[in-house]
Write an enzyme that holds these catalytic residues in place. Structure first.
Site, PDB file in Angstrom:
ATOM      1  N   GLU A 105     -48.844  -2.261  31.897  1.00  0.00           N
ATOM      2  CA  GLU A 105     -48.345  -3.386  32.711  1.00  0.00           C
ATOM      3  C   GLU A 105     -49.224  -4.607  32.515  1.00  0.00           C
ATOM      4  O   GLU A 105     -50.407  -4.479  32.213  1.00  0.00           O
ATOM      5  CB  GLU A 105     -48.405  -2.995  34.203  1.00  0.00           C
ATOM      6  CG  GLU A 105     -47.101  -2.547  34.792  1.00  0.00           C
ATOM      7  CD  GLU A 105     -46.072  -3.665  34.889  1.00  0.00           C
ATOM      8  OE1 GLU A 105     -46.195  -4.687  34.200  1.00  0.00           O
ATOM      9  OE2 GLU A 105     -45.121  -3.497  35.665  1.00  0.00           O
ATOM     10  N   ASP A 106     -48.647  -5.788  32.747  1.00  0.00           N
ATOM     11  CA  ASP A 106     -49.497  -6.985  32.763  1.00  0.00           C
ATOM     12  C   ASP A 106     -50.135  -7.158  34.141  1.00  0.00           C
ATOM     13  O   ASP A 106     -51.298  -7.513  34.247  1.00  0.00           O
ATOM     14  CB  ASP A 106     -48.725  -8.239  32.347  1.00  0.00           C
ATOM     15  CG  ASP A 106     -47.409  -8.403  33.085  1.00  0.00           C
ATOM     16  OD1 ASP A 106     -47.022  -7.499  33.850  1.00  0.00           O
ATOM     17  OD2 ASP A 106     -46.759  -9.447  32.902  1.00  0.00           O
ATOM     18  N   ASP A 118     -48.662  -5.718  41.474  1.00  0.00           N
ATOM     19  CA  ASP A 118     -48.702  -6.612  42.628  1.00  0.00           C
ATOM     20  C   ASP A 118     -48.339  -5.809  43.880  1.00  0.00           C
ATOM     21  O   ASP A 118     -49.173  -5.073  44.427  1.00  0.00           O
ATOM     22  CB  ASP A 118     -47.708  -7.745  42.330  1.00  0.00           C
ATOM     23  CG  ASP A 118     -47.814  -8.916  43.279  1.00  0.00           C
ATOM     24  OD1 ASP A 118     -47.998  -8.701  44.484  1.00  0.00           O
ATOM     25  OD2 ASP A 118     -47.689 -10.066  42.846  1.00  0.00           O
ATOM     26  N   LYS A 170     -53.636  -6.662  41.728  1.00  0.00           N
ATOM     27  CA  LYS A 170     -53.780  -7.453  42.955  1.00  0.00           C
ATOM     28  C   LYS A 170     -53.679  -6.495  44.142  1.00  0.00           C
ATOM     29  O   LYS A 170     -52.628  -6.399  44.777  1.00  0.00           O
ATOM     30  CB  LYS A 170     -52.609  -8.448  43.068  1.00  0.00           C
ATOM     31  CG  LYS A 170     -52.807  -9.785  42.425  1.00  0.00           C
ATOM     32  CD  LYS A 170     -51.660 -10.671  42.905  1.00  0.00           C
ATOM     33  CE  LYS A 170     -51.492 -11.895  42.068  1.00  0.00           C
ATOM     34  NZ  LYS A 170     -50.305 -12.664  42.490  1.00  0.00           N
ATOM     35  N   ARG A 222     -45.957 -18.105  29.368  1.00  0.00           N
ATOM     36  CA  ARG A 222     -46.370 -16.763  28.941  1.00  0.00           C
ATOM     37  C   ARG A 222     -47.369 -16.823  27.792  1.00  0.00           C
ATOM     38  O   ARG A 222     -48.215 -15.945  27.658  1.00  0.00           O
ATOM     39  CB  ARG A 222     -45.165 -15.950  28.456  1.00  0.00           C
ATOM     40  CG  ARG A 222     -44.226 -15.476  29.544  1.00  0.00           C
ATOM     41  CD  ARG A 222     -43.243 -14.478  28.956  1.00  0.00           C
ATOM     42  NE  ARG A 222     -42.062 -14.280  29.789  1.00  0.00           N
ATOM     43  CZ  ARG A 222     -42.002 -13.417  30.808  1.00  0.00           C
ATOM     44  NH1 ARG A 222     -43.053 -12.705  31.123  1.00  0.00           N
ATOM     45  NH2 ARG A 222     -40.883 -13.290  31.491  1.00  0.00           N
TER      46      ARG A 222
HETATM   47  C1  PRP Z   1     -43.794  -8.565  36.901  1.00  0.00           C
HETATM   48  C2  PRP Z   1     -44.886  -7.782  36.218  1.00  0.00           C
HETATM   49  C3  PRP Z   1     -44.720  -6.400  36.763  1.00  0.00           C
HETATM   50  C4  PRP Z   1     -44.175  -6.624  38.147  1.00  0.00           C
HETATM   51  C5  PRP Z   1     -45.275  -6.376  39.139  1.00  0.00           C
HETATM   52  O1  PRP Z   1     -42.607  -8.371  36.190  1.00  0.00           O
HETATM   53  O2  PRP Z   1     -44.728  -7.803  34.826  1.00  0.00           O
HETATM   54  O3  PRP Z   1     -43.795  -5.636  36.007  1.00  0.00           O
HETATM   55  O4  PRP Z   1     -43.722  -7.967  38.201  1.00  0.00           O
HETATM   56  O5  PRP Z   1     -44.853  -6.605  40.467  1.00  0.00           O
HETATM   57  P1  PRP Z   1     -44.768  -5.506  41.603  1.00  0.00           P
HETATM   58  O6  PRP Z   1     -46.031  -4.716  41.572  1.00  0.00           O
HETATM   59  O7  PRP Z   1     -44.667  -6.353  42.859  1.00  0.00           O
HETATM   60  O8  PRP Z   1     -43.555  -4.689  41.381  1.00  0.00           O
HETATM   61  P2  PRP Z   1     -41.334  -9.362  36.208  1.00  0.00           P
HETATM   62  O9  PRP Z   1     -40.265  -8.742  37.015  1.00  0.00           O
HETATM   63  O10 PRP Z   1     -41.793 -10.740  36.606  1.00  0.00           O
HETATM   64  O11 PRP Z   1     -40.822  -9.331  34.727  1.00  0.00           O
HETATM   65  P3  PRP Z   1     -41.453  -9.934  33.361  1.00  0.00           P
HETATM   66  O12 PRP Z   1     -42.581  -8.997  32.971  1.00  0.00           O
HETATM   67  O13 PRP Z   1     -40.324  -9.914  32.392  1.00  0.00           O
HETATM   68  O14 PRP Z   1     -41.970 -11.336  33.659  1.00  0.00           O
END
Ligand code: PRP
Length: 184
Positions: free
Chosen positions: A101-102, A105, A133, A171
């Protein structure tokens, strides 16, 4: 005083150095994994592609790569439960799975993924995330969504760069920046 729109959180060099350390740690933990049942590394699209590309190249254990798509965000706010778009066809039964994961949250994305793979009979599931986080974690997920490998644990800031976006922008920024959408 005028607020900058972007402020530096982690330099590209700091991120790269941390990724090398993480790759070494992961390689140690999975040392001895057999060639015939390699580590299944699953990169979550789209934010984690930059991080996972470097992380995977640092691994020294046998691994196979695939991708997941889990959509949960609109702008800076969580938009309901994540939808598991890709990943349904990945056969995880009996596999050691490393989800990359990046950012973790609220934890709902990783909760969805872990439940799904656990139901499908994965042998083990671990999470490697560039950023965590913990202060944002939903209360009911505090004990269950704990990434195994964390690049940097950060406070509740909105961050962009290194794959992280704001409405699909930024990004590709080479450093991890804090984004202040209301700044001039
Ligand atoms: C972002 C991120 C994680 C997720 C984390 O993805 O890449 O997958 O949110 O959030 P959480 O812990 O509250 O679930 P996003 O839906 O923005 O997609 P992307 O990676 O395509 O930007």
């Amino acid at each position: 005083m005028e607020q900058e729109r972007f402020t530096l959180l982690k330099t590209n060099a700091e991120v790269q150095s941390r990724i090398r350390e993480m790759a070494a740690e992961i390689s140690r933990d999975y040392a001895g994994i057999p060639e015939e049942n390699p580590l299944l590394v699953l990169c979550t699209l789209r934010g984690a592609v930059f991080f996972s590309a470097d992380l995977i190249r640092g691994l020294t254990v046998p691994c196979e790569i695939n991708f997941l798509k889990v959509q949960s965000y609109a702008g800076t706010r969580p938009a309901g439960s994540p939808i598991f778009e890709l990943g349904e066809r990945i056969d995880v039964r009996g596999r050691d799975v490393l989800v990359v994961e990046d950012i973790v949250d609220t934890g709902q994305t990783m909760d969805t993924v872990m439940r799904n793979f656990s139901d499908k009979g994965a042998k083990s599931i671990r999470i490697a995330t560039m950023l965590d986080k913990p202060s944002r974690r939903y209360a009911h997920l505090k004990e269950t969504v704990i990434p195994d490998y964390i690049g940097f644990s950060i406070p509740d800031l909105f961050v962009v760069g290194w794959g992280l976006d704001y409405n699909e922008e930024y990004r590709m920024l080479p450093d991890i920046m804090v984004y202040h959408p209301d700044a001039e």
